[in-house]
Write an enzyme that holds these catalytic residues in place. Structure first.
Site, PDB file in Angstrom:
ATOM      1  N   SER A  31       0.837  -1.201   0.000  1.00 15.65           N
ATOM      2  CA  SER A  31       0.000   0.000   0.000  1.00 15.65           C
ATOM      3  C   SER A  31       0.874   1.255   0.000  1.00 15.65           C
ATOM      4  O   SER A  31       1.707   1.425  -0.883  1.00 15.65           O
ATOM      5  CB  SER A  31      -0.943  -0.041   1.207  1.00 15.65           C
ATOM      6  OG  SER A  31      -1.952   0.947   1.096  1.00 15.65           O
ATOM      7  N   ASP A 383      -5.690  -2.967  -3.069  1.00 19.73           N
ATOM      8  CA  ASP A 383      -4.700  -2.613  -2.050  1.00 19.73           C
ATOM      9  C   ASP A 383      -4.071  -3.840  -1.393  1.00 19.73           C
ATOM     10  O   ASP A 383      -4.771  -4.734  -0.916  1.00 19.73           O
ATOM     11  CB  ASP A 383      -5.381  -1.747  -0.990  1.00 19.73           C
ATOM     12  CG  ASP A 383      -4.389  -1.067  -0.084  1.00 19.73           C
ATOM     13  OD1 ASP A 383      -3.935  -1.722   0.874  1.00 19.73           O
ATOM     14  OD2 ASP A 383      -4.063   0.099  -0.322  1.00 19.73           O
TER      15      ASP A 383
END
Length: 619
Positions: A31, A383
């Site tokens: 991320s 993500d």
């Protein structure tokens, strides 16, 4: 490096501090941590180039990273990188306000009013129309008095209808924008100067930090083949970068870059998500496959994948940033042209007729041995923090050759922003860092407590593996913890200058704290733990509390009698099978020996909590 959206401000300054004492070899993150990992890797390439050619100029290497750190710590800069798609601005602002911390009364009031304002601004016409219709009905039944009588229920019903219309409108926009309010690219708006979007800015920085031209995207192979330092140990790769993405269509985490997978992409998707020069480089030289008037291109895998693409696949924060759609084969036609009619209506995944072939298909990104591809299916990647928000397992080895550090971002409700240095924490002894973290879900209001309970469930699902591993001996001593308040990092996209500078300072202190790390102690802990874990595993192999069951004697014989015929996965030679039998037999023998003689017990006094050896799939 851990995920955390704007919390990633910590990482550039931490890397700069580390670069004064260490050279970077393996870099990983997820991320927001993937953004930092890619930027630090690019800077490491630039530093190696500058060491090899001192006359090089420009913002490359860690000098350029200092400029990046200053940019990120400038008020309003991060907020300018996130640009919502046309029509999604009001929903974007609502999401940011709702997800950001609320440490003042004003922010709490603003957070409470955000959904109301979002409904009014996203679907004003339909909301007003419903309100007018309901008030009109009141007037029709009872005149002016009917309007007053119907006012409150009319407002409530109009708001409910407006909320429904708002959700459906935003859902349509989100789907059109690849499951996110922001694509990461710049969005042109009337009467406003165009500013680079997140992905555009990152591409520019990766190129400048690594010393590459704008139209030649930095690839993972560029990292692998980077110049080496004169006294650097000879390894297969000069630099290794890995990131985690979440394959939502297969419900599994995946490590980037894909080493063996064969996915495809559509240009219309990637033109929305990546700069033109990056897409052109990926399309150039690759074969195009046209199916149902849609063009598909093979995704570069391994070292040929642009670092920007891997990073972007890891940072697709759900709903905020668009996910990345890739495609894998779903249907094939026979290689035998005479059988074309027979295979024209093949069902999906014709070769996945066993568990093994199904697992291999997922592991290899849909690569199969059928004939010509006749249909694709979409695979969504979002993500990496969904499945592994703190991938401390990356680059791990039973016995390390050099230090591997990790930076953990933790919540803190009482950090004094003016005194950050004393708050950054690195375990100073082997008896520190193993304690469980306590998450208090209690609150004054029932609504807040239920909300905390639900978020704790989500956090547990997301982080349990990473948290357990970070407490293990040989892990916890190399993890520096950086506490952040509600006003720092996270979804706070528009932080004041003093807060930005405070976060950057914490990164510097985190890098400096790692100067106290002892590799001698770390290596001994890992060695000691490995011996204990291996002995414990051998004991489990040898443990036989239940007498052999006669009905399963044929199964037991497969591991001891070379004349038996295995039902599957046969060895290619008897020599290999005999060696496998020796391995398991010796392990069992040693396990029995260790179990019977307490003097040989190396588990006694080993570091705690004691890890266990288990067979787990890689990702």
């Amino acid at each position: 490096m851990k995920g955390g959206i704007t919390s990633g401000l910590v990482y550039p300054t931490a890397a700069i501090a580390l670069s004064k004492a260490y050279r970077f070899k393996n870099i990983g993150g997820t991320s927001a941590g993937a953004i930092a990992a890619a930027v630090v890797a690019a800077a490491a390439v630039g530093d190696r180039k500058r060491q090899a050619t001192p006359t090089l100029t420009g913002d490359l290497g860690f000098e350029g990273l200092e400029q990046v750190a200053r940019e990120l710590a400038t008020e309003g800069f991060i907020y300018s990188l996130f640009q919502p798609a046309h029509g999604a601005g009001n929903a974007y602002r609502c999401l940011v306000v709702m997800a950001a911390g609320a440490d003042t009364v004003f922010k709490k009031i603003r957070k409470g009013l955000a959904p109301l304002l979002a409904v009014i601004t996203i679907a004003p016409t339909r909301t007003a129309l419903v309100l007018l219709v309901l008030l009109g009905l009141g007037y029709g039944f009872a005149g002016v008095g009917g309007i007053w009588a119907a006012a409150l229920p009319a407002l409530m019903c109009a708001f409910a209808a407006g909320a429904y219309f708002s959700v459906t409108k935003i859902a349509g926009l989100t789907r059109k924008n690849r499951m996110g309010l922001c694509s990461g690219r710049a969005v042109k708006r009337l009467f406003q100067a165009e500013k680079p979007g997140l992905t555009d800015w990152l591409h520019q920085r990766l190129q400048s930090l690594s010393g590459k031209l704008e139209d030649a995207p930095l690839t993972f192979k560029d990292l692998w083949d980077a110049p080496t330092y004169p006294d650097e140990p000879v390894t297969k790769r000069a630099l290794t970068l890995q990131m985690i993405t979440s394959g939502l269509s297969h419900n599994e985490p995946r490590t980037l870059p894909f080493e063996n997978g064969t996915f495809w992409f559509r240009r219309e998707d990637f033109d929305l998500l990546f700069p033109k020069v990056v897409v052109e480089a990926m399309v150039r030289g690759g074969k195009k496959l046209v199916i149902d008037q849609a063009s598909y291109y093979p995704l570069p895998h391994g070292g040929d994948l642009p670092v920007l693409v891997g990073m972007r696949m890891s940072l697709s924060f759900p709903l905020l940033i668009s996910a990345v759609p890739l495609y894998e084969p779903d249907q094939w036609a026979s290689k035998d042209k005479s059988k074309a009619d027979e295979t024209s209506d093949l069902t999906a995944q014709p070769t996945e007729n066993t568990v093994q072939s199904s697992v291999n298909s997922l592991a290899l990104g849909g690569r199969q041995g059928g004939g010509e591809i006749t249909r694709f299916r979409v695979c969504w990647f979002s993500d990496g923090g969904i499945s592994s928000n703190f991938p401390v397992h990356l680059f791990d080895a039973p016995l390390p050759h050099w230090p591997t550090f990790a930076i953990d971002l933790i919540d803190s409700k009482d950090v004094d922003a003016s005194d950050t240095k004393g708050k950054v924490y690195l375990p100073k002894g082997n008896n520190e860092g193993w304690q469980r973290r306590y998450n208090d879900i209690s609150a004054k209001s029932a609504t807040s407590e239920v909300r905390n309970f639900l978020f704790s469930i989500i956090s547990t699902m997301q982080n349990w593996r990473d948290l357990l591993q970070s407490r293990a001996p040989g892990y916890r001593d190399r993890i520096v913890q950086v506490p952040l308040t509600q006003a720092e990092g996270g979804m706070n996209l528009n932080m004041p200058q003093r807060v930005l500078e405070g976060i950057a300072d914490k990164g510097t202190h985190a890098g400096e704290a790692l100067d106290a790390f002892s590799f001698d102690n770390h290596y001994w802990i890992r060695w000691r733990t490995l011996a204990a874990a291996y002995q414990g595993y051998a004991r489990k192999v040898a443990d036989d509390p239940v007498p052999p069951i006669a009905d399963y004697s044929a199964a037991f014989a497969l591991g001891t009698d070379i004349k038996t015929k295995p039902p599957a996965y046969e060895f290619k030679s008897k020599i290999k099978r005999q060696e496998a039998m020796n391995i398991v037999g010796n392990l069992s023998t040693k396990g029995e020996e260790w179990a019977d003689d307490p003097k040989l017990d190396v588990i006694d006094g080993a570091p705690r909590p004691l890890p266990q050896m288990t067979i787990t799939p890689t990702f």
